[in-house]
Motif scaffolding. Sequence first.
Motif, PDB file in Angstrom:
ATOM      1  N   ASP A  60      52.462  -6.072  13.641  1.00 53.80           N
ATOM      2  CA  ASP A  60      53.879  -5.990  13.275  1.00 53.80           C
ATOM      3  C   ASP A  60      53.892  -6.387  11.793  1.00 53.80           C
ATOM      4  N   THR A  61      53.468  -5.425  10.976  1.00 51.57           N
ATOM      5  CA  THR A  61      53.141  -5.689   9.569  1.00 51.57           C
ATOM      6  C   THR A  61      54.295  -6.277   8.769  1.00 51.57           C
ATOM      7  N   VAL A  62      55.511  -5.817   9.056  1.00 48.86           N
ATOM      8  CA  VAL A  62      56.645  -6.278   8.254  1.00 48.86           C
ATOM      9  C   VAL A  62      57.547  -7.245   9.028  1.00 48.86           C
ATOM     10  N   LEU A 111      41.752 -16.883   5.644  1.00 50.09           N
ATOM     11  CA  LEU A 111      40.993 -16.589   4.421  1.00 50.09           C
ATOM     12  C   LEU A 111      41.212 -15.161   3.914  1.00 50.09           C
ATOM     13  N   ARG A 112      41.930 -14.353   4.682  1.00 48.36           N
ATOM     14  CA  ARG A 112      42.230 -12.992   4.219  1.00 48.36           C
ATOM     15  C   ARG A 112      43.741 -12.806   4.056  1.00 48.36           C
ATOM     16  N   ASP A 113      44.484 -12.720   5.156  1.00 45.92           N
ATOM     17  CA  ASP A 113      45.931 -12.513   5.032  1.00 45.92           C
ATOM     18  C   ASP A 113      46.571 -13.762   4.422  1.00 45.92           C
ATOM     19  N   GLY A 114      46.106 -14.949   4.837  1.00 43.19           N
ATOM     20  CA  GLY A 114      46.655 -16.198   4.309  1.00 43.19           C
ATOM     21  C   GLY A 114      46.413 -16.307   2.819  1.00 43.19           C
ATOM     22  N   ILE A 132      33.270  -5.329  11.364  1.00 42.68           N
ATOM     23  CA  ILE A 132      34.020  -4.575  10.347  1.00 42.68           C
ATOM     24  C   ILE A 132      35.415  -4.319  10.914  1.00 42.68           C
ATOM     25  N   HIS A 133      36.425  -4.660  10.127  1.00 42.89           N
ATOM     26  CA  HIS A 133      37.817  -4.467  10.541  1.00 42.89           C
ATOM     27  C   HIS A 133      38.426  -3.406   9.635  1.00 42.89           C
ATOM     28  N   THR A 134      38.621  -2.219  10.185  1.00 43.27           N
ATOM     29  CA  THR A 134      39.147  -1.136   9.356  1.00 43.27           C
ATOM     30  C   THR A 134      40.571  -0.775   9.798  1.00 43.27           C
ATOM     31  N   GLY A 169      35.246  -8.701   8.083  1.00 46.26           N
ATOM     32  CA  GLY A 169      35.649  -8.334   6.721  1.00 46.26           C
ATOM     33  C   GLY A 169      36.551  -7.108   6.829  1.00 46.26           C
ATOM     34  N   LEU A 170      37.603  -7.081   6.013  1.00 47.17           N
ATOM     35  CA  LEU A 170      38.584  -6.000   6.095  1.00 47.17           C
ATOM     36  C   LEU A 170      38.168  -4.808   5.216  1.00 47.17           C
ATOM     37  N   ALA A 171      38.513  -3.617   5.674  1.00 45.60           N
ATOM     38  CA  ALA A 171      38.216  -2.384   4.912  1.00 45.60           C
ATOM     39  C   ALA A 171      39.285  -1.352   5.227  1.00 45.60           C
ATOM     40  N   GLU A 185      48.137  -0.097  10.908  1.00 44.62           N
ATOM     41  CA  GLU A 185      49.085  -0.868  10.086  1.00 44.62           C
ATOM     42  C   GLU A 185      50.518  -0.365  10.318  1.00 44.62           C
ATOM     43  N   ASP A 186      51.450  -1.294  10.343  1.00 47.42           N
ATOM     44  CA  ASP A 186      52.868  -0.997  10.614  1.00 47.42           C
ATOM     45  C   ASP A 186      53.043  -0.352  11.995  1.00 47.42           C
ATOM     46  N   GLY A 187      52.165  -0.776  12.907  1.00 47.93           N
ATOM     47  CA  GLY A 187      52.147  -0.199  14.262  1.00 47.93           C
ATOM     48  C   GLY A 187      53.489  -0.309  14.964  1.00 47.93           C
ATOM     49  N   VAL A 189      46.825  -8.430  18.739  1.00 49.15           N
ATOM     50  CA  VAL A 189      48.107  -8.291  18.020  1.00 49.15           C
ATOM     51  C   VAL A 189      48.076  -9.136  16.751  1.00 49.15           C
ATOM     52  N   HIS A 190      48.893  -8.736  15.777  1.00 46.83           N
ATOM     53  CA  HIS A 190      48.880  -9.358  14.444  1.00 46.83           C
ATOM     54  C   HIS A 190      50.324  -9.348  13.962  1.00 46.83           C
ATOM     55  N   CYS A 191      51.000 -10.504  13.991  1.00 47.47           N
ATOM     56  CA  CYS A 191      52.437 -10.514  13.718  1.00 47.47           C
ATOM     57  C   CYS A 191      52.792 -11.281  12.452  1.00 47.47           C
TER      58      CYS A 191
HETATM   59  O1  KIV Z   1      49.776  -6.934   8.456  1.00 52.22           O
HETATM   60  C1  KIV Z   1      48.931  -6.041   8.622  1.00 52.22           C
HETATM   61  O2  KIV Z   1      49.210  -4.926   9.066  1.00 52.22           O
HETATM   62  C2  KIV Z   1      47.559  -6.358   8.259  1.00 52.22           C
HETATM   63  C3  KIV Z   1      46.522  -5.367   8.687  1.00 52.22           C
HETATM   64  C4  KIV Z   1      45.544  -5.101   7.612  1.00 52.22           C
HETATM   65  C5  KIV Z   1      45.869  -5.829   9.951  1.00 52.22           C
HETATM   66  O3  KIV Z   1      47.286  -7.395   7.711  1.00 52.22           O
END
Ligand code: KIV
Length: 515
Positions: free
Chosen positions: A175-177, A17-20, A101-103, A77-79, A146-148, A206-208
């Motif tokens: 892994d943002t990109v 519901l957010r990134d999707g 809260i997800h910052t 919720g993202l911030a 972000e872009d970790g 993790v978020h890929c």
């Molecule tokens: O891809 C990303 O880096 C994100 C962050 C906001 C978690 O979606």
Amino acid sequence: MAGASIARTLRIFDTTLRDGEQAPGCSMNLREKLAVAHQLARLGVDVIEAGFPISSPDDGASVREIARAVKGPIIAGLARAAEKDIDAAWESLKGAQRPRIHTFIATSPVHMEYKLEMGPEEVLERAAAAVRYAKSFCPDVEFSAEDGSRSDPDFLCRVFAAAIAAGATTINLPDTVGYATPGEFAALVRRVRANVPEIGRVAFSVHCHDDLGLAVANSLAAVEAGADQVECTINGLGERAGNAALEEIVMALRTRPDLYGAACGVDSRQIYATSRLVSATTGVKVQPNKAIVGDNAFAHEAGIHQHGVLANRTTYEIMTPESIGLPRNRMVLGKHSGKHAFEERLVELGYEAPPDEVASLFAEFKNLADRKKTVSDRDIEALAMGRTTRAVETWRLDRFVINSGNGIASTSAVRLAGADGALCEKVAVGDGPIDASFKAIDGILGKKIVLEDFSLSSVTEGKDAQGEARVRIFHEGRRYNGLGLSTDIVEASVRAYVQAINALENDPGKVPCAG
Ligand code: KIV
Ligand code: ZN
């Protein structure tokens, strides 16, 4: 695998519901988001990221409503790492049973220099300050770098350490990109785990992304390296090439406990229904060869495979279709079937509905059984989906009459009933009966509507199969989806168009028409 030991539990953080929803053409309205959120709760995810409240008033309202109505999972919720973002996130989340809260702030050299225009020390301070500020509202705070994966690992470890010291309860490595590869990403997870003091006190997430098609592989490599939470989406929806697909992660854990030794709280039998609902609400089809939820994922076409599967399913099947709640397409119900049997089948297929909805679905089923010799599970599933995605009916199709053929212009007369029961009819000429019908409806509404996408497919095989039409329309900067079903493809298309119109008419965020 028999005898495999499950040493730990992995948290599943769903960001459909957010990134999707950020992906092109995937936007959902409040009612659709709420239906998806309720289904995610039934699926058993640990966290639902419901949106990015500051990004638009609609997003804020959706997060607020999901926070109020959906019980069980944590609602996040993202911030960005800014007070106004965190204020907006908290404003939307505060009604939740379990808010988070997800910052986030970017930590890679390229993002810091060109996007944020900040030096590393400023970023580090902003990260810690944002977590501290979020913590003043909410005990559950997630921090993402972000872009970790493209950040300097030593700097990344310092930022995570500062976020934990400021009160973060989860730290997330994106892994943002979609640049990382599995071995490299696992090594980074291990390095962070080894070098950030106090990391054991918080959850490591993790978020890929899937730009190189490695999002699931990278997420699973991270799990092997000790990650506690995986961020993913249904059907792998998400920015650009998408995010890691939830269904693939969950079924990998389930199928290979010998390797991962980790379980999760997801009820895998809800996977298929959830995938179908997300596809129907976003209008984004699942590719037929998609792992787990694609139409061909459990189809055995080659004779040698069929032979093997008949002799023993495990020759070519590493998971059962039942484990994801896939309907077996048994033709068990027909026009003489009773409501009780119908209701039982609905529940078996993963759809729970209040009694009034079951009654009207049953009426639709009877209607279909009169038109079609056999009603399969796929037909019933399509009926249920059509209802779940339906908006309040400002307009209802009363009737349509077409005149069409080759070598003549098609005409269509469509009559719609308004909410007050008043009938409105218009006739239009078009390039084929569907185009003529859509133009007639535009005439009734007096609106200029752009048809952005239209597709037709059949729900099952056979000449009497139901046609499933999907439309996406665009009006005054906003998009609306519609789904229609009928054994007549013109009727399915008209129904889909009317459903999209109803979504438009009931959109609380639409720009009001002058006059
Ligand atoms: O891809 C990303 O880096 C994100 C962050 C906001 C978690 O979606
Ligand atoms: Zn992302």
